[in-house]
Design an enzyme around this catalytic site. Structure first.
Site, PDB file in Angstrom:
ATOM      1  N   GLY A  88       2.470  -3.785   8.311  1.00  0.00           N
ATOM      2  CA  GLY A  88       2.597  -3.384   9.713  1.00  0.00           C
ATOM      3  C   GLY A  88       1.304  -2.800  10.211  1.00  0.00           C
ATOM      4  CB  ALA A  89       0.378  -1.218  13.395  1.00  0.00           C
ATOM      5  CD  GLU A  90       2.630   4.354  11.301  1.00  0.00           C
ATOM      6  OE1 GLU A  90       1.818   5.291  11.321  1.00  0.00           O
ATOM      7  OE2 GLU A  90       3.831   4.502  11.550  1.00  0.00           O
ATOM      8  CB  ALA A  91       3.350   1.747   6.786  1.00  0.00           C
TER       9      ALA A  91
ATOM     10  CB  ILE B 181       7.051  -2.920   3.620  1.00  0.00           C
ATOM     11  CG1 ILE B 181       7.008  -2.359   5.048  1.00  0.00           C
ATOM     12  CG2 ILE B 181       8.430  -2.758   2.997  1.00  0.00           C
ATOM     13  CD1 ILE B 181       7.349  -0.900   5.177  1.00  0.00           C
TER      14      ILE B 181
ATOM     15  CB  ILE C 126       7.691  -7.759   1.269  1.00  0.00           C
ATOM     16  CG1 ILE C 126       8.178  -6.328   1.481  1.00  0.00           C
ATOM     17  CG2 ILE C 126       7.991  -8.270  -0.125  1.00  0.00           C
ATOM     18  CD1 ILE C 126       9.694  -6.205   1.366  1.00  0.00           C
TER      19      ILE C 126
ATOM     20  CG  ASP D 225       7.536   1.919  17.572  1.00  0.00           C
ATOM     21  OD1 ASP D 225       7.500   1.288  18.647  1.00  0.00           O
ATOM     22  OD2 ASP D 225       6.960   1.544  16.543  1.00  0.00           O
TER      23      ASP D 225
ATOM     24  CE  LYS E 144      15.190  -7.453  -3.601  1.00  0.00           C
ATOM     25  NZ  LYS E 144      15.733  -8.712  -3.099  1.00  0.00           N
TER      26      LYS E 144
END
Lengths: 209, 330
Positions: free
Chosen positions: A11-14, A16, A8, A125, A25
């Site tokens: 991101g830059a490193e992961a 989701i 869904i 961050d 859920k």
């Protein structure tokens, strides 16, 4: 049984992924391999950040800051399974509300950061992309760059990251960061002063300041 | 429209002549001279003296290479900042003299913004995140509502300065980056060094200190230390670039600045872009390093968007930040 899970967000490193844990859920945050860096460094960063993130989320909850509930941590696959939050990112909300509401939200952000910092939790961050408004509470996510650190320098740097995020993303509302600091001071009281002074110092260290 | 641009922010004095052809940049000439300190880093006054010695001949040389008559020049542009005061003043003085003798308009350009615009003007990218890496500068820059905004940057020293400082410790001459790159090619053993990312920012002083200590300890080959420095520092640069791209939701990455001549850094950013299905752009080498053509091209964009300066306004600004420029041409 392996079910193909839907990504869904990337991101830059992961990634989701939408998932389920028991009957809840859930989302899986999976730190993906980066082909640009050498294996040694890639493994070090992914495992360290996954471990640190899970640890800090628990610490954050203990300090009274809302975070998603962790269901599972799988270090072999660099994955944390956590609660799915139905809310919206602060990044998408903040530019579209009244000044009064914005002030309220920013103060809440500041109060939450103060709670983290009073327990020496450095997020690492803090941006409005990493906050989700859900159930009238601001939930903090993405602790992967965080650490436990009691130094004024670390806390100042933490706030400086947010200040820069505001300058780049919410530049139309220059008061945001002041509201955050108001909320921050209301919790940390006189302890906040040296940290806020530190932000100025960090800004001046940068190029052309 | 033909513009002559003069670059002089640090070690390089450069003259470029460019022409706009269908909104794209055609480089007619691009010549530079680089000041080489005898030892240590850049001495600002000596660099400025160097620039003063070479600027007149560079202008003549550029006009000759462009194969134009000096009367065909429509505009003069110069690097207004950021940079070293004496160098900036020397380049600006030359630009003013040219503007007055040729009786042509003059504009002052932001050096960092020029690095993006030359990429947009010559590579075909439209709305990139720029990773700008040079001696002094390390920034990720992207366009958002009227300005080029800095999303990530170094919190202490620039990547090039870090490499130069390390190079000096092991006895290399300025500029050390290319020599470290050569040594790193012969290294293969990774030594754990501090990897410092703060949000979308990066820091290198801890890495430098740790690398210095590794040299003093004499337990590792210099080649392996150079390899480890590159792998660690460049991975951090690729990461802040990716973070800026994810944050701004942009799908193009552009490289700029002298350090982008490093093949390993290029390869890493290219792989990062590929893995997130983004497009990767890098201008040719003479347009990546400090040069006059990028100043000239940015000058054309500014002038055509209606920005005019009289001689009194052509001051320099040593701390002219990227986000201070009103980008009227976009």
């Amino acid at each position: 049984m392996a079910v193909k899970k839907k990504i869904i967000y990337r991101g830059a490193e992961a990634e989701i992924l939408l998932s389920k844990y028991m009957n809840y859920k859930a989302v899986e945050k999976r730190r993906i391999e980066k082909g640009y860096r050498i294996k040694e460094l890639d493994h070090k960063l992914r495992s360290l950040r996954t471990k640190e993130e899970a640890k800090l989320m628990i610490e954050a909850r203990k300090s009274g800051v809302a975070v998603p509930i962790i269901y599972d941590v799988d270090l072999e696959n660099y994955t944390i399974t956590m609660e799915y939050l139905e809310g919206k990112r602060l990044k998408d909300i903040l530019n579209n509300v009244s000044e009064k509401e914005r002030k309220k939200l920013c103060k809440m952000i500041g109060e939450n950061i103060a709670r983290l910092h009073s327990n020496n939790i450095i997020h690492g961050d803090i941006t409005t992309s990493n906050m989700i408004l859900f159930d009238d509470k601001i939930h903090f996510i993405d602790f992967g760059l965080g650490e436990i650190n009691s130094e004024i320098e670390a806390k100042g740097t933490d706030l400086h990251v947010l200040m820069e995020a505001f300058e780049a993303t919410h530049f139309k509302y220059p008061n945001c960061f002041d509201y955050v600091l108001q909320g921050y001071k209301s919790i940390l009281k006189e302890e906040a002063e040296p940290i806020i002074r530190k932000i100025e110092e960090i800004v001046k260290r940068g190029r052309y300041r | 429209m033909i513009c002559l641009g003069i670059e002089g922010t640090a070690h390089t004095i450069g003259v470029g002549i460019v022409e706009d052809v269908d909104e794209k940049c055609k480089v007619l000439a691009n010549v530079i001279k680089m000041y080489q300190p005898k030892e240590g880093g850049i001495h600002p006054r000596e660099a400025a003296n160097h620039h003063a010695n070479f600027i007149a001949n560079l202008v003549i040389d550029a006009i000759k290479k462009a194969n134009i008559d000096k009367k065909e020049i429509d505009l003069i542009a110069f690097s207004k900042g950021p940079g070293l005061g004496p160098c900036l003043r020397t380049a600006a003085t030359a630009a003013r003299a040219l503007s007055l003798t040729l009786d042509k308009p003059i504009v002052g350009v932001n050096h960092c913004v020029a690095h993006i615009e030359i990429g947009r003007g010559t590579t075909g990218c439209e709305d990139p995140v720029l990773l700008y890496v040079s001696g002094a500068n390390t920034q990720t820059i992207a366009f958002a509502e009227g300005k080029y905004r800095v999303f990530g940057e170094t919190l202490d020293i620039g990547i090039g300065n870090m490499l130069d400082k390390f190079g000096r410790i092991i006895g290399l001459e300025f500029p050390c980056g290319p020599k470290i790159e050569k040594l790193a090619e012969k290294g293969d053993k990774y030594i754990d060094l501090p990897y410092s990312i703060k949000g979308m920012d990066v820091a290198f002083s801890g890495l430098l200190t740790a690398a210095e200590k590794t040299v003093r300890d004499k337990k590792h080959r210099i080649e392996d230390i150079c390899y480890s420095i590159q792998e660690t520092a460049f991975a951090a640069l690729a990461e802040i670039t990716e973070r800026a791209m994810a944050h701004t939701e942009k799908n193009e990455v552009l490289l700029g600045g002298g350090v982008t001549c490093n093949k390993r850094l290029r390869e890493m950013v290219k792989t990062m872009a590929k893995e997130r299905k983004a497009r990767f752009y890098v201008p040719r080498n003479d347009l990546c390093v400090d040069n006059g053509a990028m100043i000239a091209w940015n000058g054309i964009l500014m002038y055509k968007s209606g920005i005019k300066m009289n001689i009194k306004e052509t001051t320099i600004d040593q701390r002219y930040r990227t986000d201070m420029v009103d980008v009227k041409w976009r």
